[in-house]
Scaffold this motif. Structure first.
Motif, mmCIF file in Angstrom:
data_model
loop_
_atom_site.group_PDB
_atom_site.id
_atom_site.type_symbol
_atom_site.label_atom_id
_atom_site.label_comp_id
_atom_site.label_asym_id
_atom_site.label_seq_id
_atom_site.Cartn_x
_atom_site.Cartn_y
_atom_site.Cartn_z
ATOM 1 N N ASP A 49 13.193 26.421 25.542
ATOM 2 C CA ASP A 49 11.986 26.717 24.781
ATOM 3 C C ASP A 49 12.399 26.862 23.326
ATOM 4 O O ASP A 49 13.365 27.562 23.012
ATOM 5 N N PHE A 79 5.913 25.829 18.951
ATOM 6 C CA PHE A 79 6.519 26.034 20.273
ATOM 7 C C PHE A 79 6.614 24.712 21.011
ATOM 8 O O PHE A 79 5.685 23.905 20.995
ATOM 9 N N THR A 138 8.683 23.096 24.784
ATOM 10 C CA THR A 138 9.665 23.112 25.862
ATOM 11 C C THR A 138 10.197 21.701 26.043
ATOM 12 O O THR A 138 9.415 20.749 26.109
#
Length: 663
Positions: A69, A119, A121
């Motif tokens: 992440d 953000f 992932t």
């Protein structure tokens, strides 16, 4: 709002090690491009512009992982609408970030600046990680970068590479282990059945400093082991050892069996046992006894017994090796833990048919304490006196007191000890604010108009903090609380004013169950310590923190050092108005309680709010593993109860003695 919910959904299932990377980290410093805000001069960031449109950071993750992440704070300055920021991971473009709406506020040299948290992932396996940011169009556009946060998603301990966190998602294994094509699990072969993560390979048995954990199915290190005593590991010193036959004690000298691998102590007959008098000046709770038992000529499955003082137990071997074809014996590996005294008699014997001959080698006797670095234990779980150089904190020995405690005479006093019968619901300090406030409590957090998960400011990490336009609103819900009569709330609040004002009427409100508990006026660049005590008896609790800004002002707030606590009722009290028995307004009635106390053989559990069984055979206990007094049919040794030479009735749970001794 949609983005926030997606992030929360991902974080709730996180199996991760947190790796925070700030610009103060030497590995990230690019000093020529470090900028600071003029109004909030403790905010710094790395600056990308037309003259320096890209930057990359090199990091290393030692743990096996399958994804990362990535969090990073972006400060968008100038003409930033629809201008992409390229994010590259290991020189591969993984994303392009841009914004379509201008929500900037005037701070950082009074330039309109939009703050947002990026953000992503992304799949990642390698230990080395290179993260880069590039401006695709830097014309009139500048970018500030700070608070880089890499959170690896870890593999199961048995995997060296994986596609997910479960043990059936391995891609590669440790030395000697085999990857099952059917289950994708790493398994050690029968000849070397013990997986040691510390040794990075499969072993015939665990190393001396490790022991086999059957739940994890691997060798792990036990930090509660105080010392290790080894016998018959190429050194055959028989001091303290003897052989017993028909009640008579004999010397063990010259009792050897020679094979291709060297000496084995033995061969003994079925009527012979060996004894060791264990003398130890150090305090400990129990002994761990490990050994290799060699079985010769037996036609039946052998029964291996270990007796420590009064307690004799049939020990089930962890594993055995059939080496009959090569050397004419079977090796059984035993591992046995028992309560014991500093001076103990240890006897090992084997029962089988009359042809049995047996031997023993590589014996390890560990002393095990209740906690690592402890000198005296209150129970099997709690230490009350630590060794020199350590401090006692809630039954554990620590090198320094946690931030939510105070050192008083070598004891770290927790904040909950200031109040009677207090339990904390949430503890989120500057070093774990993101982990505890978001990751562990995701399902009960709502955050509106807020895309900033945390701000690192003046050496402290805050939940919330710098943000774009709009009010902040945080709601924390607690459900099914144990019986209590008061809520205690302590936290630090930092308010950020983005404009230079002589005075401000902006504020932060804290509400409990939709009732205003306090209003905090905004102070620029000031930490305010807030304490709230409020009567509360409901099973559910709603805590709301909200910014209230005035027209034409820009401000936000962040929180840290958060303690949310309740003061409980007396055990077995369902509702109360205070801490004493007379304050209880309704008692819990259950089959295992009598006169507001648990019956003999039971202990009250605060989490489950009920009386639970003491350890097997225990009449009175300190907790669910520490017995103070055993039932009449059981024998007590240390803080455990043992059923000697018999069996435990599955209905009455009594120890039923056998008519004859098994030996």
């Amino acid at each position: 709002m949609k983005l926030i919910l997606v992030i929360f959904g991902i974080l709730v299932n996180m199996n991760a090690l947190k790796v925070y990377q700030e610009l103060s980290d030497l590995s990230l410093i690019q000093s020529s491009n470090i900028m600071k805000c003029s109004i909030l001069n403790k905010i710094d960031y790395y600056y990308l512009s037309q003259s320096q449109p890209s930057v990359n950071y090199q990091m290393r993750i030692s743990e096996s992982h399958y994804a990362v992440d990535i969090f990073v704070d972006f400060y968008l300055i100038g003409e930033f609408i629809d201008k992409p920021i390229n994010i590259l991971l290991d020189n591969i473009l993984i994303d392009q970030y841009s914004v379509k709406n201008d929500n900037s506020v005037p701070f950082c040299d009074i330039q309109p600046t939009q703050v947002s948290t990026y953000f992503k992932t992304y799949i990642h396996y390698q230990q080395d990680l290179n993260l880069a940011f590039q401006l695709e169009n830097s014309n009139g556009f500048s970018l500030g970068i700070r608070n880089i946060q890499i959170i690896p998603k870890l593999c199961h301990e048995s995997c060296t590479q994986c596609v997910g966190p479960q043990k059936d998602q391995c891609r590669s294994c440790y030395i000697g282990a085999q990857l099952s094509k059917k289950t994708n699990e790493c398994k050690c072969p029968s000849i070397t059945p013990y997986l040691s993560v510390q040794q990075n390979q499969c072993l015939k048995k665990c190393e001396v400093s490790e022991y086999f954990n059957q739940n994890l199915d691997m060798c792990i290190y036990d930090d509660k082991i105080e010392q290790v005593s080894q016998y018959f590991w190429n050194n055959y010193d028989f001091t303290g050892w003897s052989m017993i036959e028909n009640g008579k004690t004999q010397s063990l000298l010259n009792k050897f069996y020679m094979n291709i691998n060297g000496k084995i102590v033995g061969q003994f007959f079925v009527s012979q046992s060996i004894n060791y008098k264990f003398n130890n000046a150090f305090y400990y709770q129990s002994l761990r006894i490990r050994a290799d038992i060699y079985i010769f000529k037996s036609q039946l499955q052998p029964q291996i017994y270990v007796q420590v003082d009064k307690i004799q137990k049939l020990v089930t071997p962890l594993h055995y090796y059939n080496e009959t074809e090569s050397y004419g014996y079977i090796i059984y590996h035993i591992d046995y833990i028992i309560d014991a005294l500093p001076i103990s008699n240890i006897t090992i014997s084997v029962n089988s048919d009359e042809n049995l001959q047996w031997g023993i080698n590589q014996i390890i006797i560990n002393t095990i304490n209740c906690q690592a670095n402890c000198n005296s234990c209150k129970s099997k779980l709690i230490c009350n006196i630590c060794k020199a150089g350590y401090y006692i904190y809630q039954g554990s020995c620590v090198t320094s007191c946690p931030k939510y405690s105070t050192l008083v005479d070598s004891v770290c006093k927790d904040i909950t000890e200031q109040y009677p019968l207090t339990t904390y619901l949430l503890r989120a300090f500057d070093d774990n604010i993101i982990t505890n406030f978001i990751v562990k409590n995701t399902r009960s957090i709502n955050s509106f108009y807020q895309n900033q998960f945390g701000t690192f400011y003046d050496g402290i990490r805050y939940f919330g903090g710098l943000k774009d336009k709009g009010n902040q609103y945080f709601q924390k819900l607690f459900n099914n609380l144990p019986p209590h009569y008061k809520i205690l709330l302590e936290l630090n609040v930092m308010t950020f004013e983005f404009t230079q004002l002589n005075s401000s009427s902006n504020s932060v409100t804290i509400s409990i169950d939709n009732q205003l508990a306090t209003r905090i006026n905004s102070w620029q660049d000031q930490i305010q310590m807030i304490k709230i005590e409020q009567a509360h008896i409901k099973q559910n609790l709603s805590l709301v923190m909200m910014s209230v800004s005035q027209v034409d002002t820009y401000f936000s707030f962040g929180i840290s050092n958060l303690n949310i606590m309740i003061q409980r009722c007396q055990p077995l009290c369902k509702t109360c108005i205070g801490p004493n028995q007379n304050d209880c307004t309704e008692w819990i009635i259950e089959q295992n309680s009598q006169n507001q106390n648990c019956n003999n053989g039971y202990i009250f559990d605060i989490e489950q709010q009920k009386c639970l069984l003491c350890p097997m055979g225990c009449q009175k206990c300190l907790d669910q593993v520490t017995c103070l007094k055993c039932e009449d049919t059981f024998t007590q040794q240390g803080s455990s109860c043992y059923c000697l030479n018999g069996y435990i009735d599955e209905f009455t749970l009594d120890c039923i003695a056998n008519i004859t001794n098994p030996l």
